[in-house]
Structure formats: C-alpha cells, structure tokens
Design a protein around this motif. Structure first.
Motif, mmCIF file in Angstrom:
data_model
loop_
_atom_site.group_PDB
_atom_site.id
_atom_site.type_symbol
_atom_site.label_atom_id
_atom_site.label_comp_id
_atom_site.label_asym_id
_atom_site.label_seq_id
_atom_site.Cartn_x
_atom_site.Cartn_y
_atom_site.Cartn_z
ATOM 1 N N GLN A 259 0.820 -1.208 0.000
ATOM 2 C CA GLN A 259 0.000 0.000 0.000
ATOM 3 C C GLN A 259 0.855 1.259 0.000
ATOM 4 O O GLN A 259 0.545 2.225 -0.715
ATOM 5 C CB GLN A 259 -0.927 -0.010 1.226
ATOM 6 N N VAL A 262 2.326 1.644 -3.533
ATOM 7 C CA VAL A 262 1.307 2.089 -4.485
ATOM 8 C C VAL A 262 0.959 3.558 -4.265
ATOM 9 O O VAL A 262 0.855 4.351 -5.224
ATOM 10 C CB VAL A 262 0.042 1.202 -4.369
ATOM 11 N N ALA A 263 0.794 3.962 -2.997
ATOM 12 C CA ALA A 263 0.461 5.361 -2.697
ATOM 13 C C ALA A 263 1.580 6.297 -3.143
ATOM 14 O O ALA A 263 1.319 7.386 -3.676
ATOM 15 C CB ALA A 263 0.201 5.523 -1.200
ATOM 16 N N VAL A 265 3.747 5.770 -5.578
ATOM 17 C CA VAL A 265 3.758 5.817 -7.046
ATOM 18 C C VAL A 265 2.627 6.701 -7.564
ATOM 19 O O VAL A 265 2.814 7.488 -8.502
ATOM 20 C CB VAL A 265 3.647 4.388 -7.625
ATOM 21 N N ARG A 266 1.458 6.586 -6.964
ATOM 22 C CA ARG A 266 0.323 7.401 -7.392
ATOM 23 C C ARG A 266 0.602 8.898 -7.206
ATOM 24 O O ARG A 266 0.114 9.737 -7.982
ATOM 25 C CB ARG A 266 -0.922 7.016 -6.600
ATOM 26 N N LYS A 267 1.380 9.226 -6.181
ATOM 27 C CA LYS A 267 1.673 10.636 -5.900
ATOM 28 C C LYS A 267 3.096 11.021 -6.309
ATOM 29 O O LYS A 267 3.693 11.921 -5.714
ATOM 30 C CB LYS A 267 1.480 10.916 -4.405
ATOM 31 N N ARG A 268 3.604 10.331 -7.309
ATOM 32 C CA ARG A 268 5.003 10.571 -7.706
ATOM 33 C C ARG A 268 5.258 11.998 -8.166
ATOM 34 O O ARG A 268 6.398 12.474 -8.116
ATOM 35 C CB ARG A 268 5.399 9.590 -8.802
ATOM 36 N N ALA A 307 3.860 9.072 -0.122
ATOM 37 C CA ALA A 307 2.708 8.270 0.309
ATOM 38 C C ALA A 307 2.008 8.891 1.507
ATOM 39 O O ALA A 307 0.832 8.597 1.767
ATOM 40 C CB ALA A 307 3.159 6.847 0.654
ATOM 41 N N SER A 313 -8.344 13.782 -2.292
ATOM 42 C CA SER A 313 -8.938 12.506 -2.716
ATOM 43 C C SER A 313 -8.511 11.323 -1.858
ATOM 44 O O SER A 313 -8.808 10.179 -2.191
ATOM 45 C CB SER A 313 -8.560 12.230 -4.180
ATOM 46 N N ASP A 314 -7.831 11.591 -0.735
ATOM 47 C CA ASP A 314 -7.292 10.497 0.088
ATOM 48 C C ASP A 314 -8.290 9.938 1.084
ATOM 49 O O ASP A 314 -8.079 8.855 1.627
ATOM 50 C CB ASP A 314 -6.043 10.970 0.842
ATOM 51 N N TRP A 324 -4.647 2.766 0.199
ATOM 52 C CA TRP A 324 -3.963 2.626 -1.091
ATOM 53 C C TRP A 324 -3.610 3.980 -1.687
ATOM 54 O O TRP A 324 -2.958 4.045 -2.734
ATOM 55 C CB TRP A 324 -4.824 1.830 -2.068
ATOM 56 N N ARG A 325 -4.024 5.061 -0.990
ATOM 57 C CA ARG A 325 -3.696 6.407 -1.461
ATOM 58 C C ARG A 325 -2.948 7.226 -0.400
ATOM 59 O O ARG A 325 -2.249 8.179 -0.742
ATOM 60 C CB ARG A 325 -4.960 7.159 -1.865
#
Length: 615
Positions: A259, A262-263, A265-268, A307, A313-314, A324-325
C-alpha cells in the motif's frame, strides 16, 4: 482479583473522564509472559533443534552409506532441502504476522514436522525402502525412484513444518519480555545469546547421542529418538498456552508495504512539504502495529514520503483514509526500515554458503581419518561437529561475562559492541576458518600419499581427525559473533509488527546460501575435469578439495569488503516512545473525542521519556 483489576483500570478524574493508568499496563504485563513461560517455549525449540540436528548432522552418511548416492548428488540433495526449509519460514511468517498469530503457527508447523519425521523413521526401519548394503562403496546400486520418493516426501514435510517453527519461536519467546532498549541495556544477560546457548545444548546432545546410535545401533532408532522428542515438545508447548503473552496481530505487513509503495507511485508528481511534521500521522490507525512506539521520520528514501502527503482525494465518505492512497509516517518508515536492512541481511548469504561444507565434505574427510579415542571407541564422523558446538557453548557465556565488559571500556556502549560490529568480527573469523580448512586438507592428502592410500577411498589414513579441530572451533567462534549478531540485528531493527518476517529473513539468508553452495559445488564438479576433479564422486583423496576452499576464501574476502561498506552507511531506526503521563493525556483526550487512541492491549507505551532509540 477482578475487583483489584477494576480498581486499577477505573480511576475517575475531576472531569469525570475514565483514566487508564500505566498501573493497568504493568498489571496486564505481569499477568502473562515472563521467565516462567521459557520452559514451555524453549522445550519446543530445543526438541526441534535436537530433532533437526540429529536428523541432518549425519544425513550425508545415510544418503551415501544406506541409499548409496554419489557424494555430490547427496550433498546437493541436502543443500536443496536445507534451502527449502529456510524459504518456508517466509510463508509461516506471513501467516503469523497477518492473522494466525505466532502460537498457532508454531503448533501447526510442529505437527507437520512430526509427520515428516515419522515418515523417514518408518522408511529407515523397513529394509524395502533402501537398496542392498554396499560396504566397499564400489559399483553400488543406488536407491530406486520409489525409495527416493519416500525420502523426498519426508524431507518436504519437515521443510514445511520448519516454516511454522523457525520464524516464530525466537520472536514468540522475546514477546514474553520487555525488549525495549532501556530494559535490555540494564540486563546482565543477552536474550539472544542464551537462546542460542539452549539451541547449542540441544545440538550437542544430538551430535553425541543420536549420531552414535545411528552409526553403531541402527538408523531406525537413530531417527526414532528425535521423532519421539519432537512429539513430546508439541505437548509441552501446548500445555503452557495459558501463561503466554500473545501479541495482537495488526494485519498483513506485506499488504501494508504494498500500500505504501502504491500510494507513493500514485503521488510521484506531488511535492513533499519541507517540514516532515506536515506529513500524515494517525496514532489510532497505527496503535496495533506500534505498541512499543512509533517509527520517526527519516531523511532516507524521501520519494516514499509522497505516500504520506495528504490530498483531497485520500479520504473516503466516512472520512477515513484510503490506505492505497494515503499512508502514515509510521507505515512509510516500516518500508524504509526494511529497505535499509536488506543490504546488511544479504551479506550473510555468502557466509552461509562458505561453511555449508561442514555437513558434507568435512564429514567425509573425518571418515577417512583416525577417529579413535581408545582401542574400543572412536568418534562418529558426523559427531566431529560437536567441537564447533562446544566452542559455541563455552564462548557465549564468556562473551557476556568477559568480552562485553572489556569492550565497554573502549566503546562506552552498554552492550559492548553493536550488532553490526559483532557481525563484522564474525565474517573475519569465518575467513580464518576456511583458510584452516584448506591447509588441513593439504596435510591430510600428504599423509595419504606417504602411505600409498590415495587410491583407497575406504581406508583409514594414519592422521588424527583432531587435525580438523581448528576449523571447527573457528567456525564456532564465528557463529558466536556472526549468527547471533545477525539474528539480534534483524529482531532489533525490524518494525515491531514484522518481527516474525524478520526472523524468516534470517532463515531465507540460510536458504539462499545453501542454494548458492549447491551451484558452487555443481559448477566446480562440472568444470574442473574428470582426471583431477576438485570434488570427485567417490574418492576424495584424488580430489582437490583445498582448491575449492581457496575459492571460497576469495569470495568471503569480497563479501567482507561489501559488508563493511554497507555497515558504514547504515542508519539505525528511530523510535518515539511516550511517557506514562503522555499516555494518560492521550487517553483522556481520546475519551473526550469519543475515539480512544490507546487501550489496555496497547499498553506497552510508558515509563520512558520521548527519545530517539538507536539500538
């Protein structure tokens, strides 16, 4: 007793708020765990070690003498299953840290292990499960596929059972004590030293009693005695269940690490704040996985901090974070801690590969040497390793009583030297042990040549097997420093909620080391020719085992250089530990908000001021 507990838990303040004091925490801690649980827990591990040592120490002889397998094939078979036995702890650690808990993982693993031992013991008693005897070791009939199949099934069961025992017993035992830095520094003994001491005593008993029975009575009874001991250990361990302190599991650590990744990477593309205090924190969310204190923010691997950046949106509809965010700083630091540990952990792999020959080639060397202690008694070849175990048993108390006070004078460290320094010394001594192995093999073959015995693989060379003592003793000293230091490092530096996983990493290093040893042995055997092969199948006298040892020595030197570089740049983890007053204040605050942050089951925070704990 119930009234006393209620009075301790419920003390009403002037504001009418229920205050949970640290007295409750101490009461609950004293109620379970402690030294009184050790006979039950260590009985299981001692019997497991007794069984595995008696099972594995002489197994090379069982495969070559009873099943008539070639030396290299037998050695690789043992290395492969030893590697498998060291990989399965990762599976056991996953179940233990995620939902099953360490207690039930140990119970199930022990039962599966016992089934494997019963299988191989039964096959040893029945003649149909091994080929005809071959005392000359020339043109021998190897075991059939059926006979090998039964062996492999038994070895597989023991490997699976080991996966439930190895990652959990040492951590479950440590759970019974307060292992915070302030407590361990004031102790006059080291838990891991004495854990290893008990394991050494079990190995010593196996290497003397069990191996002697295997060589002089029968393989059926030689394997049956460890099987019976393992059965008793399961019963003893279960009987102690009411006394154990069982740590609450906080969910799968592997999912949490995923998690965080992933978080991040999403906020890279997100910009991290310059002040790390603005990153996301949530004590309530982390309560189950940080009962001994939360991990503090570190400046390494800053890209993972993304992360913990809070965005619109978290949060979900119930105003709870989407894991996951968005991850807390503590969870981000869990992943950072594991990443920092991996280079140090990897250095142990080649160390394992370098001394894996102790259970194969060194036993074959001892078999060809004079092992007599008197006219009527000689030491079984596999029992020669008792000298390594004796060195370990003598050295561990001396380490605590002599070496630590001596080192403390120079380092000002309450524990003498750090785990990393201890491992480094072990790596260096291991190199000396391998050099000694090469020199002793040169001496052994020289004596064999002087007496025209090079072409007689079953003949006893007139040289004392006690020439092997230097390498055994040096390996014992190396284990005192390297193996114990490695285990302590993994437990101490791993995140609190991943300690079974950390113990599994210890065994995975052994697994990879055994596989690398298999590759090294097979490659050397394949590419060193047929006439003067370094590792021949039948006649070790015509081999060049010393060249293999020199090769291992070169690899060990390279590994030591790598380790020193990694240790030099390693950053110890930092932990925030709350004081007793702060725990009460947070309880009161949480009661006002009708969202309790701490409860009785998470009462390990207390008695220590806020500090950076760098163990």
């Amino acid at each position: 007793m119930e009234e006393e507990n209620i009075n301790l838990q419920k003390k009403v303040t002037e504001n009418g708020v229920e205050e949970k004091k640290s007295d409750v925490i101490k009461f609950e801690k004293k109620k379970l765990g402690g030294v009184r649980t050790m006979p039950f827990i260590l009985a299981n591990e001692i019997c497991d070690r007794f069984a595995s040592a008696g099972f594995n120490a002489n197994m090379i002889s069982y495969l070559t003498q009873e099943l008539n397998l070639p030396l290299v094939k037998a050695s690789n078979t043992l290395s492969n299953f030893a590697g498998t036995s060291s990989f399965t702890p990762l599976i056991g650690a996953f179940f233990a840290d995620s939902f099953a808990g360490r207690f039930w993982t140990i119970v199930v693993g022990s039962i599966i292990y016992e089934l494997g031992m019963v299988s191989i013991t039964t096959s040893a008693f029945l003649p149909r499960f091994h080929p005809p005897p071959c005392p000359t070791q020339v043109n021998c009939q190897e075991a059939s596929n059926l006979q090998l199949g039964i062996l492999y099934i038994a070895l597989l069961l023991t490997s699976l059972g080991t996966g439930g025992i190895r990652p959990c017993v040492v951590t479950f035992a440590a759970d019974q004590f307060d292992m915070t830095k302030s407590k361990t520094e004031t102790k006059t003994w080291n838990f891991f030293n004495w854990y290893y001491f008990c394991m050494g005593m079990a190995s010593l008993a196996a290497l003397t009693i069990v191996v002697y029975i295997q060589d002089n009575v029968s393989w059926g009874w030689g394997l049956g005695i460890p099987t019976i001991a393992m059965g008793f250990s399961i019963i003893i361990f279960i009987l102690g269940s009411p006394l154990y302190r069982k740590v609450k599991m906080g969910g799968s650590p592997f999912v949490r690490l995923t998690q965080v990744t992933v978080a991040a990477v999403r906020k890279r593309k997100a910009v991290a704040p310059t002040d790390p205090r603005l990153l996301y924190e949530n004590r309530e969310l982390d309560a189950d996985i940080s009962s001994n204190g939360r991990l503090l923010h570190s400046n390494q691997f800053k890209w993972l901090d993304r992360a913990a950046i809070v965005t619109n949106s978290d949060m979900n509809r119930s105003n709870q974070p989407n894991p996951w965010r968005l991850a807390t700083v503590h969870r981000v630091e869990e992943l950072k801690t594991i990443i920092r540990m991996l280079p140090i952990w990897a250095a142990a792999i080649l160390s394992v590969a370098s001394h894996s020959h102790l259970n194969s080639f060194t036993i074959q060397q001892a078999r060809s040497m004079d092992r007599r202690l008197s006219r009527s008694f000689q030491i079984p070849p596999a029992s020669m390793s008792i000298f390594s175990t004796l060195t370990l048993l003598i050295g561990l108390p001396l380490y605590d009583r002599l070496f630590v006070p001596f080192a403390r004078r120079f380092t000002r460290n309450p524990v003498g030297i750090t785990c990393l320094q201890r491992m480094g010394i072990g790596f260096f001594i291991s190199i000396l042990a391998t050099i000694a192995s090469a020199l002793i093999e040169i001496k052994r073959k020289a004596v064999a040549a002087d007496h025209n015995l090079l072409d007689k693989p079953t003949a006893i060379i007139p040289i004392s097997a006690f020439w092997l003592l230097p390498q055994y003793c040096l390996h014992g000293v190396a284990e005192i420093f390297m193996a114990v230091g490695h285990l302590e490092f993994l437990y101490d530096q791993s995140p609190e909620s991943m300690r079974s996983t950390a113990a599994a990493l210890y065994w995975i290093a052994i697994a990879i080391g055994n596989y690398i040893s298999t590759i090294m042995v097979s490659s050397v055997h394949k590419y060193t020719g047929k006439k003067r092969n370094w590792l021949p199948d039948r006649n070790l006298n015509r081999g060049r085992l010393e060249n293999y040892y020199w090769l291992v020595t070169v690899l060990q030197v390279i590994n030591l250089i790598y380790y020193v570089i990694c240790a030099w740049f390693y950053t110890y983890k930092s932990i925030e530990v709350l004081t007793e007053t702060e725990c009460r204040e947070e309880d009161i605050e949480s009661a006002d908000n009708t969202k309790p942050l701490l409860n009785d089951s998470k009462g390990d925070k207390g008695d220590i001021e806020v500090e950076l704990v760098k163990n």
